[in-house]
Design a protein around this motif. Sequence first.
Motif, PDB file in Angstrom:
ATOM      1  N   THR A  35      -0.212 -16.259  -0.852  1.00 26.30           N
ATOM      2  CA  THR A  35       0.468 -15.234  -0.069  1.00 26.30           C
ATOM      3  C   THR A  35      -0.528 -14.704   0.952  1.00 26.30           C
ATOM      4  O   THR A  35      -1.651 -14.333   0.604  1.00 26.30           O
ATOM      5  N   THR A  36      -0.130 -14.693   2.203  1.00 26.07           N
ATOM      6  CA  THR A  36      -1.018 -14.188   3.250  1.00 26.07           C
ATOM      7  C   THR A  36      -1.125 -12.671   3.140  1.00 26.07           C
ATOM      8  O   THR A  36      -0.318 -12.031   2.455  1.00 26.07           O
ATOM      9  N   MET A  37      -2.076 -12.111   3.823  1.00 27.76           N
ATOM     10  CA  MET A  37      -2.247 -10.660   3.820  1.00 27.76           C
ATOM     11  C   MET A  37      -1.059  -9.962   4.474  1.00 27.76           C
ATOM     12  O   MET A  37      -0.840  -8.785   4.267  1.00 27.76           O
ATOM     13  N   GLU A  38      -0.261 -10.713   5.241  1.00 30.84           N
ATOM     14  CA  GLU A  38       0.956 -10.161   5.846  1.00 30.84           C
ATOM     15  C   GLU A  38       2.144 -10.244   4.891  1.00 30.84           C
ATOM     16  O   GLU A  38       3.248  -9.827   5.233  1.00 30.84           O
ATOM     17  N   GLY A  39       1.910 -10.831   3.695  1.00 32.31           N
ATOM     18  CA  GLY A  39       2.973 -10.920   2.705  1.00 32.31           C
ATOM     19  C   GLY A  39       3.830 -12.171   2.780  1.00 32.31           C
ATOM     20  O   GLY A  39       4.847 -12.265   2.097  1.00 32.31           O
ATOM     21  N   GLN A  40       3.426 -13.142   3.598  1.00 34.94           N
ATOM     22  CA  GLN A  40       4.192 -14.389   3.714  1.00 34.94           C
ATOM     23  C   GLN A  40       3.729 -15.390   2.655  1.00 34.94           C
ATOM     24  O   GLN A  40       2.525 -15.596   2.474  1.00 34.94           O
ATOM     25  N   VAL A  54     -10.903 -24.533   3.813  1.00 37.06           N
ATOM     26  CA  VAL A  54     -10.536 -23.521   2.828  1.00 37.06           C
ATOM     27  C   VAL A  54     -11.829 -22.813   2.475  1.00 37.06           C
ATOM     28  O   VAL A  54     -12.758 -23.413   1.932  1.00 37.06           O
ATOM     29  N   ASN A  55     -11.899 -21.532   2.814  1.00 39.93           N
ATOM     30  CA  ASN A  55     -13.128 -20.764   2.660  1.00 39.93           C
ATOM     31  C   ASN A  55     -12.916 -19.625   1.662  1.00 39.93           C
ATOM     32  O   ASN A  55     -12.098 -18.741   1.898  1.00 39.93           O
ATOM     33  N   PHE A  56     -13.637 -19.680   0.537  1.00 36.12           N
ATOM     34  CA  PHE A  56     -13.617 -18.586  -0.439  1.00 36.12           C
ATOM     35  C   PHE A  56     -14.723 -17.618  -0.052  1.00 36.12           C
ATOM     36  O   PHE A  56     -15.873 -18.012   0.114  1.00 36.12           O
ATOM     37  N   TRP A  57     -14.372 -16.351   0.072  1.00 41.53           N
ATOM     38  CA  TRP A  57     -15.300 -15.348   0.586  1.00 41.53           C
ATOM     39  C   TRP A  57     -15.000 -13.991  -0.038  1.00 41.53           C
ATOM     40  O   TRP A  57     -14.019 -13.821  -0.759  1.00 41.53           O
ATOM     41  N   ALA A  58     -15.852 -13.030   0.278  1.00 38.09           N
ATOM     42  CA  ALA A  58     -15.653 -11.643  -0.149  1.00 38.09           C
ATOM     43  C   ALA A  58     -16.311 -10.725   0.863  1.00 38.09           C
ATOM     44  O   ALA A  58     -17.328 -11.086   1.467  1.00 38.09           O
ATOM     45  N   THR A  59     -15.732  -9.567   1.045  1.00 37.54           N
ATOM     46  CA  THR A  59     -16.311  -8.604   1.992  1.00 37.54           C
ATOM     47  C   THR A  59     -17.660  -8.093   1.507  1.00 37.54           C
ATOM     48  O   THR A  59     -18.466  -7.640   2.310  1.00 37.54           O
ATOM     49  N   TYR A  92     -11.947 -10.224  -6.922  1.00 37.37           N
ATOM     50  CA  TYR A  92     -12.631  -8.930  -7.087  1.00 37.37           C
ATOM     51  C   TYR A  92     -12.726  -8.132  -5.786  1.00 37.37           C
ATOM     52  O   TYR A  92     -13.129  -6.974  -5.792  1.00 37.37           O
ATOM     53  N   ASP A  93     -12.352  -8.746  -4.682  1.00 34.53           N
ATOM     54  CA  ASP A  93     -12.411  -8.026  -3.408  1.00 34.53           C
ATOM     55  C   ASP A  93     -11.297  -6.978  -3.368  1.00 34.53           C
ATOM     56  O   ASP A  93     -10.268  -7.104  -4.033  1.00 34.53           O
ATOM     57  N   ILE A  94     -11.508  -5.966  -2.588  1.00 36.98           N
ATOM     58  CA  ILE A  94     -10.577  -4.832  -2.505  1.00 36.98           C
ATOM     59  C   ILE A  94      -9.683  -5.020  -1.280  1.00 36.98           C
ATOM     60  O   ILE A  94     -10.185  -5.207  -0.160  1.00 36.98           O
ATOM     61  N   PRO A  95      -8.352  -5.016  -1.472  1.00 36.39           N
ATOM     62  CA  PRO A  95      -7.432  -5.280  -0.353  1.00 36.39           C
ATOM     63  C   PRO A  95      -7.709  -4.424   0.890  1.00 36.39           C
ATOM     64  O   PRO A  95      -7.641  -4.942   2.008  1.00 36.39           O
ATOM     65  N   GLU A  96      -8.036  -3.172   0.712  1.00 37.35           N
ATOM     66  CA  GLU A  96      -8.312  -2.308   1.868  1.00 37.35           C
ATOM     67  C   GLU A  96      -9.544  -2.787   2.625  1.00 37.35           C
ATOM     68  O   GLU A  96      -9.593  -2.717   3.856  1.00 37.35           O
ATOM     69  N   TYR A  97     -10.555  -3.262   1.892  1.00 38.10           N
ATOM     70  CA  TYR A  97     -11.769  -3.772   2.544  1.00 38.10           C
ATOM     71  C   TYR A  97     -11.456  -5.040   3.342  1.00 38.10           C
ATOM     72  O   TYR A  97     -11.974  -5.234   4.440  1.00 38.10           O
ATOM     73  N   ARG A 102     -10.652  -7.513   8.597  1.00 37.93           N
ATOM     74  CA  ARG A 102      -9.767  -8.269   9.496  1.00 37.93           C
ATOM     75  C   ARG A 102      -9.512  -7.496  10.778  1.00 37.93           C
ATOM     76  O   ARG A 102      -9.505  -8.067  11.871  1.00 37.93           O
ATOM     77  N   SER A 103      -9.270  -6.202  10.664  1.00 39.25           N
ATOM     78  CA  SER A 103      -8.994  -5.372  11.839  1.00 39.25           C
ATOM     79  C   SER A 103     -10.214  -5.287  12.748  1.00 39.25           C
ATOM     80  O   SER A 103     -10.094  -5.358  13.973  1.00 39.25           O
TER      81      SER A 103
END
Length: 164
Positions: A35-40, A54-59, A92-97, A102-103
């Motif tokens: 699911t994308t961050m836009e909910g698709q 395909v890149n696995f990452w974390a803020t 473990y990443d935080i959606p707001e982060y 992204r912004s």
Amino acid sequence: MMKMRYLGMAAVVAIVLATAFMLTGKKSAPDVSFTTMEGQNSALQSLRGQVVLVNFWATSCSGCMQEMPDLIKLQKEYGPKGYRTLAIAMSYDIPEYIQNYRSQTDLPFIVSHDKDGSLAKAFGDVALTPTSFLLDKNGKIIKQYVGIPDMAELNRLITDALNG
């Protein structure tokens, strides 16, 4: 005795052939949905026909933040030629982060959050970030990188895959 010798030689030949196949044969990427961050809702299979990183990452990952400008450049350069980046934030990443990053950076990628860790598990229990998988147009893994990729090599592999 002679029969044993032939069986032994046959076993050696079988091992050599199996090893050669493992070294040259490409493994298919797992058939995962995300699911994308836009909910698709989407699936990796929907990207067939394109070369995909395909890149696995974390803020919270300093190496991930270090490689992002280069990954953005790759996407901008090769995107019009059939290249896509799927950036999967670790569970473990935080959606707001993720959204804030992204912004701030205007990521030109498909971005997903692996909330339950199932995507990392499907790709072989990815635990270290960054970890990236370069896929050919048929969804076969060309190369796996653990850590920041050698960007010159990655550029070459992308170009070869796009032309292949």
